[in-house]
Design an enzyme around this catalytic site. Structure first.
Site, PDB file in Angstrom:
ATOM      1  N   GLY A 231      -1.748   2.466  -3.323  1.00 37.37           N
ATOM      2  CA  GLY A 231      -2.035   3.004  -2.722  1.00 37.37           C
ATOM      3  C   GLY A 231      -1.079   2.713  -1.824  1.00 37.37           C
ATOM      4  O   GLY A 231       0.068   1.499  -1.212  1.00 37.37           O
ATOM      5  N   SER A 232      -1.066   3.858  -0.453  1.00 34.40           N
ATOM      6  CA  SER A 232      -0.766   2.953   1.452  1.00 34.40           C
ATOM      7  C   SER A 232      -0.798   1.776   1.318  1.00 34.40           C
ATOM      8  O   SER A 232      -2.403   1.536   1.348  1.00 34.40           O
ATOM      9  CB  SER A 232      -0.784   4.173   2.484  1.00 34.40           C
ATOM     10  OG  SER A 232      -1.918   4.195   2.728  1.00 34.40           O
ATOM     11  N   GLU A 251      -2.078  -3.009  -4.458  1.00 31.44           N
ATOM     12  CA  GLU A 251      -0.214  -2.810  -4.751  1.00 31.44           C
ATOM     13  C   GLU A 251      -0.375  -1.520  -3.791  1.00 31.44           C
ATOM     14  O   GLU A 251      -0.813  -0.725  -3.375  1.00 31.44           O
ATOM     15  CB  GLU A 251      -0.329  -2.173  -5.763  1.00 31.44           C
ATOM     16  CG  GLU A 251      -0.950  -2.797  -7.308  1.00 31.44           C
ATOM     17  CD  GLU A 251       0.618  -3.853  -8.302  1.00 31.44           C
ATOM     18  OE1 GLU A 251       1.581  -3.992  -6.971  1.00 31.44           O
ATOM     19  OE2 GLU A 251      -0.266  -4.727  -8.687  1.00 31.44           O
ATOM     20  N   LEU A 252       1.159  -2.195  -2.602  1.00 27.08           N
ATOM     21  CA  LEU A 252       1.184  -1.286  -1.763  1.00 27.08           C
ATOM     22  C   LEU A 252       2.661  -0.205  -1.471  1.00 27.08           C
ATOM     23  O   LEU A 252       3.440  -0.449  -2.738  1.00 27.08           O
ATOM     24  CB  LEU A 252       0.517  -1.899  -0.515  1.00 27.08           C
ATOM     25  CG  LEU A 252      -0.682  -2.697  -0.306  1.00 27.08           C
ATOM     26  CD1 LEU A 252      -0.941  -3.689   0.796  1.00 27.08           C
ATOM     27  CD2 LEU A 252      -2.017  -1.608  -0.880  1.00 27.08           C
ATOM     28  N   CYS A 285       6.378   3.965  -5.447  1.00 28.84           N
ATOM     29  CA  CYS A 285       7.113   2.992  -4.356  1.00 28.84           C
ATOM     30  C   CYS A 285       7.699   1.813  -4.940  1.00 28.84           C
ATOM     31  O   CYS A 285       8.330   0.913  -3.690  1.00 28.84           O
ATOM     32  CB  CYS A 285       5.295   2.102  -4.985  1.00 28.84           C
ATOM     33  SG  CYS A 285       5.531   1.696  -6.096  1.00 28.84           S
ATOM     34  N   GLU A 379       7.954   2.890   5.515  1.00 31.08           N
ATOM     35  CA  GLU A 379       8.363   3.726   3.732  1.00 31.08           C
ATOM     36  C   GLU A 379       8.648   5.255   3.698  1.00 31.08           C
ATOM     37  O   GLU A 379       8.119   5.840   4.279  1.00 31.08           O
ATOM     38  CB  GLU A 379       7.366   3.277   2.800  1.00 31.08           C
ATOM     39  CG  GLU A 379       6.943   3.448   1.433  1.00 31.08           C
ATOM     40  CD  GLU A 379       5.635   3.969   1.184  1.00 31.08           C
ATOM     41  OE1 GLU A 379       4.858   3.616   1.155  1.00 31.08           O
ATOM     42  OE2 GLU A 379       5.905   2.927  -0.979  1.00 31.08           O
TER      43      GLU A 379
HETATM   44  N1  NAD Z   1       2.508  -0.937  -5.393  1.00 27.60           N
HETATM   45  C1  NAD Z   1       2.804  -0.055  -6.545  1.00 27.60           C
HETATM   46  O1  NAD Z   1       2.414  -0.737  -6.945  1.00 27.60           O
HETATM   47  C2  NAD Z   1       2.432   1.319  -5.489  1.00 27.60           C
HETATM   48  C3  NAD Z   1       2.640   2.408  -6.292  1.00 27.60           C
HETATM   49  C4  NAD Z   1       2.473   3.614  -6.280  1.00 27.60           C
HETATM   50  C5  NAD Z   1       1.724   3.821  -5.211  1.00 27.60           C
HETATM   51  N2  NAD Z   1       1.996   3.087  -3.958  1.00 27.60           N
HETATM   52  C6  NAD Z   1       1.958   3.274  -2.850  1.00 27.60           C
HETATM   53  O2  NAD Z   1       0.790   5.088  -2.306  1.00 27.60           O
HETATM   54  C7  NAD Z   1       1.542   5.449  -1.621  1.00 27.60           C
HETATM   55  C8  NAD Z   1       1.421   6.768  -2.584  1.00 27.60           C
HETATM   56  O3  NAD Z   1      -0.517   7.489  -2.933  1.00 27.60           O
HETATM   57  P1  NAD Z   1      -1.170   8.093  -2.096  1.00 27.60           P
HETATM   58  O4  NAD Z   1      -0.306   8.962  -0.710  1.00 27.60           O
HETATM   59  O5  NAD Z   1      -1.811   8.314  -2.370  1.00 27.60           O
HETATM   60  O6  NAD Z   1      -1.857   6.956  -0.964  1.00 27.60           O
HETATM   61  P2  NAD Z   1      -2.907   6.432  -0.106  1.00 27.60           P
HETATM   62  O7  NAD Z   1      -3.472   5.252   0.103  1.00 27.60           O
HETATM   63  O8  NAD Z   1      -3.293   8.289   0.840  1.00 27.60           O
HETATM   64  O9  NAD Z   1      -4.280   6.879  -1.245  1.00 27.60           O
HETATM   65  C9  NAD Z   1      -4.365   6.453  -2.276  1.00 27.60           C
HETATM   66  C10 NAD Z   1      -5.603   6.170  -2.444  1.00 27.60           C
HETATM   67  O10 NAD Z   1      -6.862   5.339  -1.387  1.00 27.60           O
HETATM   68  C11 NAD Z   1      -7.650   6.718  -1.595  1.00 27.60           C
HETATM   69  N3  NAD Z   1      -8.272   6.414   0.063  1.00 27.60           N
HETATM   70  C12 NAD Z   1      -8.056   7.102   1.050  1.00 27.60           C
HETATM   71  N4  NAD Z   1      -8.583   6.449   1.663  1.00 27.60           N
HETATM   72  C13 NAD Z   1      -9.828   6.040   1.211  1.00 27.60           C
HETATM   73  C14 NAD Z   1     -10.826   4.673   2.554  1.00 27.60           C
HETATM   74  N5  NAD Z   1     -10.937   5.012   3.783  1.00 27.60           N
HETATM   75  N6  NAD Z   1     -10.997   4.594   1.705  1.00 27.60           N
HETATM   76  C15 NAD Z   1     -11.085   4.265   0.028  1.00 27.60           C
HETATM   77  N7  NAD Z   1     -10.572   5.565  -0.340  1.00 27.60           N
HETATM   78  C16 NAD Z   1      -9.574   5.493   0.510  1.00 27.60           C
HETATM   79  C17 NAD Z   1      -7.129   8.243  -1.485  1.00 27.60           C
HETATM   80  O11 NAD Z   1      -8.312   8.870  -1.236  1.00 27.60           O
HETATM   81  C18 NAD Z   1      -6.274   7.988  -2.637  1.00 27.60           C
HETATM   82  O12 NAD Z   1      -7.629   7.853  -4.215  1.00 27.60           O
HETATM   83  C19 NAD Z   1       2.597   4.550  -1.115  1.00 27.60           C
HETATM   84  O13 NAD Z   1       2.396   3.976  -0.165  1.00 27.60           O
HETATM   85  C20 NAD Z   1       3.227   4.516  -2.914  1.00 27.60           C
HETATM   86  O14 NAD Z   1       4.216   2.786  -1.705  1.00 27.60           O
HETATM   87  C21 NAD Z   1       2.177   1.684  -4.372  1.00 27.60           C
HETATM   88  O1  LIG Z   2       5.122   3.861  -7.545  1.00 25.51           O
HETATM   89  C1  LIG Z   2       5.131   2.788  -8.157  1.00 25.51           C
HETATM   90  C2  LIG Z   2       4.730   2.999  -9.324  1.00 25.51           C
HETATM   91  O2  LIG Z   2       3.771   1.686  -9.833  1.00 25.51           O
HETATM   92  C3  LIG Z   2       5.882   2.771 -10.444  1.00 25.51           C
HETATM   93  S1  LIG Z   2       5.213   3.078 -12.272  1.00 25.51           S
HETATM   94  O3  LIG Z   2       4.718   3.678 -12.851  1.00 25.51           O
HETATM   95  O4  LIG Z   2       4.671   1.739 -12.163  1.00 25.51           O
HETATM   96  O5  LIG Z   2       6.446   2.950 -12.478  1.00 25.51           O
END
Ligand code: NAD
Ligand SMILES: O=C[C@H](O)CS(=O)(=O)O
Length: 478
Positions: A231-232, A251-252, A285, A379
């Site tokens: 996530g973020s 994984e951010l 991401c 991002e």
């Molecule tokens: N590096 C990677 O592999 C990868 C892959 C996919 C997405 N991402 C990242 O994810 C982000 C986008 O996804 P999003 O908007 O769903 O992310 P987000 O961080 O808003 O949410 C991700 C998850 O975290 C949970 N969450 C939020 N606040 C929380 C807390 N205080 N405690 C515990 N859990 C909590 C959310 O409910 C959700 O399930 C982007 O920054 C993207 O780059 C990274």
């Molecule tokens: O958003 C990032 C993810 O890691 C993409 S993928 O499912 O791994 O291709």
């Protein structure tokens, strides 16, 4: 999976559990209600962790049976790929062709983990040449870490859940999944498949709810030993600060870059970059956010690149011809519209795109962007890319590294020596030569440096992180 008017139950301790409160999931293109999902309260979250902990203590789950379950899930995903892809397209707004690819990738992720379950092994430690060790035989065994908690984002709502569930089970750990609420339907569908494949009771639970309630409760539950989060960066940092000494993979986000060098294949680069900067409306991401192109090839590159971008079809994710669907919400589309407008006020030029209809944002190409602008430093997670020219490869490397993130980077070049050297110089977790930064094979080690995260995924690597190493020393003289 149930209809929009019925309530989709949660999966806890091998039971489908109904709750009073619901979270409405909308079709991200039409805005219509897609499904109502039960929301977990404190009681359900606690029950989910308790069920996982009890399963870990009491329910046997042999590596042989792990292989059976995981490979069955893989087969079920393949069999039901069309229906599951439609769920992802509707709740996630992902174009149906890409959604189908995600389902097939998830099937592969499960199969890779199934195979790994057959090969879990420790090491034999050589001791003969070490003074003072004596006649001792030293070896290691691998044990599952315990209850794993997976917290996942909206953008790959099946494959990123699979990248946590499949390795956790392959390693013998029970798991509690907290998916992103807006795309939770497909995570619950996966639980149906796991149940059908015979996963032992308590080894998988899925609880839906807000990060601030369900997520927080999970972070504070000391019965959980391991967190795997995608996530973020903001939430990732918060998790790290909250869980204390317990282990986590994070994984951010990123603002990933691809270099088009003077000796690279410009035509191929233009075509692939136009696809991978805007796939899933840039909500990946490793999406291409910054392109650095050598000054000598900038003109032909730009002409070809813009030609491809302007052909992208924006619209209904259920239409197989669609390349770019809606963003996850209108609010997110408004955010990126504001960032682009701000960049223009600060001197950037929009060559194409820059406009919004509801949650649809047109593929946008920006030049004359510079450090200090949000579209460069942060991002974007939207269909927006910046293109910047450079004079020397040293300058390009400096530009790529001038970021708080470091997930992946790409370079188009035919120079073998440069291809060998550049992975040592770029500050990222993965370097893609002659393709864009937006490439992932599910078996490869995958993850970032700097604010892009900690640890590596890919079934073999995630399994290793979800195992505890125990050293055994046998004194053979006794
Ligand atoms: N590096 C990677 O592999 C990868 C892959 C996919 C997405 N991402 C990242 O994810 C982000 C986008 O996804 P999003 O908007 O769903 O992310 P987000 O961080 O808003 O949410 C991700 C998850 O975290 C949970 N969450 C939020 N606040 C929380 C807390 N205080 N405690 C515990 N859990 C909590 C959310 O409910 C959700 O399930 C982007 O920054 C993207 O780059 C990274
Ligand atoms: O958003 C990032 C993810 O890691 C993409 S993928 O499912 O791994 O291709």
């Amino acid at each position: 999976m149930q209809t929009a008017t019925a309530k989709q139950k949660l999966f806890i301790g091998g039971q489908w559990v109904e709750t009073e409160q619901v979270h409405p999931i909308y079709n991200k293109y039409t805005g219509e209600l897609f499904l109502q999902v039960c929301k977990a309260g404190e009681r359900e979250v606690s029950l989910a962790v308790e069920s996982a902990e009890r399963a870990f203590r009491e329910v046997p789950f042999t590596p042989e049976y792990r292989y059976t379950v995981l490979s069955k899930v893989s087969a079920l995903l393949r069999e039901q790929a069309d229906d599951i892809a439609r769920i992802i397209a509707q709740e996630g707004g992902k174009p149906i062709t890409d959604a189908k690819v995600e389902v097939i990738r998830s099937a592969n992720t499960f199969l890779l983990a199934a195979e790994e379950a057959k090969h879990l092994k420790g090491d034999i430690i050589p001791t003969q040449a070490t003074p003072g060790v004596g006649n001792r035989f030293i070896y290691t065994i691998k044990k599952p870490v315990g209850v794993v908690c997976a917290i996942t984002p909206f953008n790959f709502p099946l494959n990123l859940v699979s990248h946590k569930v499949a390795p956790a089970l392959a390693a013998g750990n029970p798991i509690v999944i907290k998916p992103a609420s807006d795309t939770a339907a497909v995570a619950l569908k996966l639980c149906e498949l796991l149940e059908a494949a015979g996963v032992p009771t308590g080894y998988v639970q899925c609880v839906v709810g807000d990060g601030s309630t369900v997520g927080e409760q999970l972070l504070h539950d000391q019965r959980i030993t391991y967190y795997t989060f995608t996530g973020s960066p903001g939430v990732g940092k918060h998790i790290k600060q909250t869980i204390g000494l317990r282990k986590a993979t994070l994984e951010l986000g990123s603002n990933s870059a691809t270099i088009v060098h003077e000796d690279g294949n410009v035509a191929k680069a233009a075509e692939r970059l136009a696809k991978m900067a805007f796939a899933h409306a840039g909500q990946i991401c490793i999406s291409v956010q910054r392109i650095f192109v050598h000054k000598d090839v900038a003109q032909p590159f730009m002409k070809a690149f813009l030609g491809h971008v302007e052909k992208l079809k924006v619209g209904d994710p259920l239409d197989p011809a669609t390349d770019v669907g809606p963003m996850i919400s209108e609010k997110e589309a408004q955010r990126i519209e504001a960032w682009v407008n701000e960049a223009v006020r600060e001197g950037a030029n929009v060559l194409t795109g820059g406009t919004r209809q509801g949650s649809l944002f047109q593929p946008t190409v920006i030049t004359n962007a510079s450090k200090g602008m949000k579209v460069v430093d942060e991002e974007v997670f939207a269909p927006v890319v910046t293109v910047t020219t450079y004079d020397t490869i040293e300058e390009a490397i400096r530009l790529v590294n001038d970021s708080k993130y470091g997930l992946q980077a790409g370079i188009y070049t035919s120079n073998l020596s440069l291809s060998y050297q550049i992975p040592h110089l770029l500050e990222v977790g993965g370097v893609i030569i002659n393709d864009t930064c937006c490439f992932r094979a599910d078996q490869m080690p995958y993850g970032g440096v700097k604010e892009s995260g900690i640890g590596r995924e890919g079934p073999a690597y995630a399994i290793e992180e979800m195992l505890e190493t125990v050293t055994v020393v046998v004194n053979l003289d006794e």
